[in-house]
Enzyme design. Structure first.
Site, PDB file in Angstrom:
ATOM      1  N   ALA A  34       0.618  -0.870  -0.204  1.00 61.80           N
ATOM      2  CA  ALA A  34       0.195   0.077   0.226  1.00 61.80           C
ATOM      3  C   ALA A  34       0.855   1.381  -0.116  1.00 61.80           C
ATOM      4  CB  ALA A  34      -0.452   0.411   0.967  1.00 61.80           C
ATOM      5  N   CYS A  35       0.547   2.182   0.572  1.00 63.46           N
ATOM      6  CA  CYS A  35       1.252   3.336   0.625  1.00 63.46           C
ATOM      7  C   CYS A  35       2.442   3.549   1.047  1.00 63.46           C
ATOM      8  CB  CYS A  35       0.277   4.534   1.540  1.00 63.46           C
ATOM      9  SG  CYS A  35      -1.435   5.344   0.753  1.00 63.46           S
ATOM     10  N   SER A  36       2.951   2.123   2.394  1.00 65.00           N
ATOM     11  CA  SER A  36       4.556   1.926   1.694  1.00 65.00           C
ATOM     12  C   SER A  36       5.180   1.666   0.925  1.00 65.00           C
ATOM     13  CB  SER A  36       4.244   1.555   3.850  1.00 65.00           C
ATOM     14  OG  SER A  36       3.700   1.711   4.517  1.00 65.00           O
TER      15      SER A  36
END
Ligand code: COA
Length: 383
Positions: free
Chosen positions: A156-158
């Site tokens: 995801a966002c990481s």
């Protein structure tokens, strides 16, 4: 992690279209007007609640976002549709994520003064993959003409910091001399533009990072990687069970379109925004401070934070620095780009690093669904 790896350069692909808050809110409010008209009898009978309008003022205050770039504008602003039009491409055409990735990779290579012959692998690390296989990374590798290998990964966002760590570990282990880590994000294909709580959050973009062995000859300044730390902790507070991007043909299927954008759907991005806010800030601030102590970094010159929300970034930076961050200390790109998932912190780094003197220390930091978070400390080199 030994500092045997450098971030040689970053690259950026910016989509050709943009949508301002006023334009987005105009489309949303027109859709609300139509929906309320269509449900007037049920609203009058108290069976359903009238939908409330969105506002540009709320969006800017709650998130810091003023505009976003998108791969398709007309479908999102079409009140009868409220979703991007991303026509399905044949299997013989370059896929849309690979196309964006190639542009970002070429930019990174040019900035580093390298060619594809210097690269041994491609990692596509992003939230919004468009298919199961073949890996987008292998398609990007083929389109660029890179020998070696490629694979996709999603945290995801990481994804960018996790991809960076995976690449740095492989370079340190001798699996590759140099690796391109690419973050192509078509977040608009996973966003419910009929959901007032989140219709404004995301934008589209692609970023790339070229990681390579520190001992290779180089003429341009780079960033030494001082350390990269990753953490995950399960939560359902940010979730996506499908998305349009891997159902590109559904873009013209009216029934599926309406099912996917229904008010109670979880087939697109959904979140408990307040809970995310409360959980992530302490988790990430603690992680940054502990990692900084471990690396004995006393002065942090720049924080390239994940770009999800302006207030969140302010609070995290304040906890770490002990004072409100200046625009130089924690640059913000949310106003122009919105939240671009894994690419956000890399855009901030890409656009805000040229002024750093050799020896300056910076932090690339991501956080998001999973929950997941990554901290990467960097030091500017002279060449
Ligand atoms: N326009 C106008 N008003 C709106 C609105 C909109 N688009 N969306 C919500 N509101 C209203 C709500 O109805 C609510 O009104 P009420 O107080 O009368 O009930 C009020 O604004 C506050 O809503 P809320 O959803 O609690 O807003 P918030 O201040 O928590 O901000 C987020 C929402 C999403 C910006 C915020 O929770 C956030 O940034 N969370 C972090 C999570 C994140 O960014 N995740 C992305 C993935 S990493």
């Amino acid at each position: 992690m030994r500092s045997s790896v450098v971030l040689a350069a970053t690259g950026l692909f910016t989509p050709p279209h943009a949508i301002s808050n006023d334009e987005l809110v105009g489309a949303y409010n027109a859709w609300v007007g139509r929906w309320n008209d269509q449900h007037a009898a049920q609203i009058a009978a108290g069976e359903v609640e009238a939908k409330q309008p969105s506002s540009s003022e709320f969006i800017e205050k709650a998130s810091g976002i003023r505009s976003r770039f998108v791969m398709d504008r007309s479908g999102i602003l079409d009140v009868t549709r409220m979703a991007p039009r991303l026509p399905r491409r044949s299997n013989d055409e370059l896929s849309i994520l690979a196309e964006m990735s190639v542009a970002a990779c070429e930019d990174a290579l040019a900035r580093a003064g390298r060619t594809v012959a210097d690269v041994d692998a491609v990692i596509v690390a992003c939230s919004n993959l468009q298919r199961a296989y073949p890996a987008i990374a292998v398609e990007v590798q083929h389109a660029l003409g890179v020998r070696g290998f490629g694979f996709d990964m999603n945290v995801a966002c990481s994804s960018a910091t996790f991809g960076l760590r995976a690449a740095a570990d492989m370079i340190t282990a001798g699996s590759a001399r140099a690796i391109l880590v690419v973050n192509p994000e078509i977040c608009s294909a996973h966003l419910n533009f009929k959901d007032r709580d989140c219709h404004f959050i995301f934008g589209d973009v692609a970023t790339a990072m070229l990681l390579e062995r520190a001992d290779l000859p180089r003429e341009k300044p780079a960033f030494e990687i001082l350390g990269a730390r990753l953490e995950t902790s399960f939560s359902n507070n940010i979730r996506n069970n499908l998305g349009f991007l891997n159902r590109a043909e559904s873009a013209d299927d009216a029934e599926l379109l309406s099912r996917m954008t229904a008010p109670d759907t979880d087939l697109l991005f959904v979140q408990e925004g307040r809970k995310v806010f409360k959980d992530i800030i302490p988790m990430v601030s603690r992680m940054i401070v502990a990692h900084m102590d471990e690396l004995r970094i006393e002065k942090l010159d720049r924080m390239w934070l994940h770009q999800a929300n302006l207030n969140m970034n302010r609070l995290i930076a304040t906890k770490v620095l002990g004072h409100e961050p200046s625009a130089e200390e924690a640059p913000v790109v949310l106003d122009r780009f919105a939240n671009t998932s894994s690419a956000g912190s890399v855009i901030a780094l890409h656009l805000h690093h040229e002024d750093l003197a050799p020896g300056a220390a910076g932090l690339l930091c991501s956080f998001g669904a999973g929950y997941s978070a990554g901290t990467v400390f960097l030091r500017r080199t002279a060449s």
